[in-house]
Design a protein around this motif. Structure first.
Motif, short mmCIF file in Angstrom:
data_model
loop_
_atom_site.label_atom_id
_atom_site.label_comp_id
_atom_site.label_asym_id
_atom_site.label_seq_id
_atom_site.Cartn_x
_atom_site.Cartn_y
_atom_site.Cartn_z
N LEU A 1 -0.55 10.65 -6.94
CA LEU A 1 -1.85 10.00 -6.85
C LEU A 1 -2.38 9.58 -8.22
O LEU A 1 -3.01 8.54 -8.35
CB LEU A 1 -2.85 10.92 -6.15
N GLY A 2 -2.12 10.39 -9.23
CA GLY A 2 -2.56 10.03 -10.58
C GLY A 2 -1.95 8.71 -11.02
O GLY A 2 -2.63 7.86 -11.60
N TYR A 3 -0.68 8.52 -10.72
CA TYR A 3 0.00 7.27 -11.07
C TYR A 3 -0.55 6.11 -10.26
O TYR A 3 -0.78 5.02 -10.79
CB TYR A 3 1.50 7.43 -10.83
N LYS B 1 0.83 19.51 -3.90
CA LYS B 1 0.92 19.35 -5.35
C LYS B 1 1.73 18.11 -5.72
O LYS B 1 1.40 17.41 -6.68
CB LYS B 1 1.56 20.60 -5.96
N GLY B 2 2.82 17.85 -4.98
CA GLY B 2 3.63 16.67 -5.27
C GLY B 2 2.85 15.39 -5.10
O GLY B 2 2.95 14.46 -5.90
N ALA C 1 0.86 -1.19 0.00
CA ALA C 1 0.00 0.00 0.00
C ALA C 1 0.89 1.23 0.00
O ALA C 1 2.09 1.16 0.30
CB ALA C 1 -0.92 0.02 1.23
N VAL C 2 0.29 2.35 -0.34
CA VAL C 2 0.99 3.64 -0.26
C VAL C 2 0.26 4.50 0.75
O VAL C 2 -0.95 4.70 0.66
CB VAL C 2 1.06 4.33 -1.64
N LYS D 1 -3.33 0.86 -7.25
CA LYS D 1 -2.63 0.61 -5.99
C LYS D 1 -3.49 1.06 -4.81
O LYS D 1 -4.21 2.05 -4.89
CB LYS D 1 -1.29 1.35 -5.98
N ARG D 2 -3.40 0.35 -3.75
CA ARG D 2 -4.14 0.69 -2.53
C ARG D 2 -3.56 1.98 -1.93
O ARG D 2 -2.36 2.08 -1.66
CB ARG D 2 -4.04 -0.45 -1.52
N ILE D 3 -4.43 2.95 -1.70
CA ILE D 3 -4.04 4.27 -1.20
C ILE D 3 -4.72 4.51 0.14
O ILE D 3 -5.95 4.37 0.26
CB ILE D 3 -4.47 5.39 -2.18
N ILE D 4 -3.93 4.88 1.14
CA ILE D 4 -4.47 5.16 2.47
C ILE D 4 -3.97 6.54 2.92
O ILE D 4 -2.76 6.76 3.05
CB ILE D 4 -4.04 4.10 3.49
#
Length: 259
Positions: free
Chosen positions: A228-230, A222-223, A210-211, A236-239
């Motif tokens: 997040l787009g990638y 902004k970074g 996970a990320v 990919k699991r995003i938390i």
């Protein structure tokens, strides 16, 4: 930073959907639907049995959101191609606001082994509660949120979780006023060389479980938006550590760490 002490964990398998409640460190099975899910049904895009389950779930719990409810899928779900996987994830997110986490076989094996070691039984959910991740990547504003990132990494490492990136949180202080901060040991050969460091960081996403996105007060930098787009593109699991406040488009994600 949000920590989830009480939560609902739902395991989707080929022959059943099972709901667990984890409260005061006690895990209980609360509901079960015993019906076979086929690959053909999942690939058709008509998720009749899954929708029926969620209609029942709304009557069972007053709160269904991506902070309190976590979904994990194994069995037939692991055999889906990328197109069908994205279709299923998007369907559940759009209609129910939840992220559908398809656990890959190697991670499932890790959970089952953890469960066997801790409780003497092979239970996916027991393993998840014991240690949810083998490795993660931590993102956020290294310029503005380094303290929160350090705290998050410390918590993760205390849970025996490997942080693939960043490998250090020690910044080069002379770069703090620049557009791209550097960690100790990093150098820029020219103005384009920042991409080399950024690319190495995002290259770790695909091998992580996970990320974790550190967003103090919910502000997404902004970074992080670039990253997040990638992450969405590779499913990919995003938390997020806190509920994000400034997303122009809301996509499948979760909020809070299960510690």
């Amino acid at each position: 930073m949000a920590f989830l002490k009480d939560r609902i964990l739902i395991h989707f398998n080929t022959n059943y959907i099972r709901v667990y409640e984890f409260t005061n460190k006690i895990l209980q099975t609360k509901y079960e639907m015993n019906r076979m899910i086929t690959v053909e049904e999942l690939k058709s895009g008509i998720f009749t049995q899954i929708d029926e389950f969620f209609r029942d779930l709304k009557g069972y719990t007053n709160t269904i959101n991506n902070e309190y409810v976590r979904l994990y899928a194994t069995g037939v779900y692991q055999t889906l191609d990328s197109k069908s996987t994205v279709q299923l994830i998007n369907h559940i997110f759009i209609y129910y606001g939840l992220y559908f986490n398809i656990v890959q076989p190697d991670l499932e094996k890790f959970y089952l082994e953890r469960s066997m070691k801790i409780s003497g039984s092979r239970s996916l959910v027991e393993g998840i509660i014991s240690q949810e991740f083998r490795n993660v990547v931590v993102c956020g504003s290294f310029k503005h949120s380094i303290k929160e990132i350090e705290d998050t990494i410390k918590i993760l490492k205390n849970q025996n979780i490997t942080v693939l990136s960043p490998t250090t949180t020690k910044l080069r202080p002379e770069t703090l006023g620049s557009n791209f901060v550097l960690f100790e040991g990093q150098e820029l050969m020219n103005e384009r060389d920042a991409w080399r460091h950024q690319y190495w960081h995002i290259s770790q996403f695909s091998t992580s479980d996970a990320v974790i996105i550190c967003v103090p007060n919910g502000k997404v930098g902004k970074g992080a938006l670039f990253e997040l787009g990638y992450l969405v593109a590779i499913s990919k699991r995003i938390i997020f550590t806190e509920k994000p406040q400034n997303l122009s488009v809301i996509f499948p994600y979760e909020v809070g760490l299960n510690f």
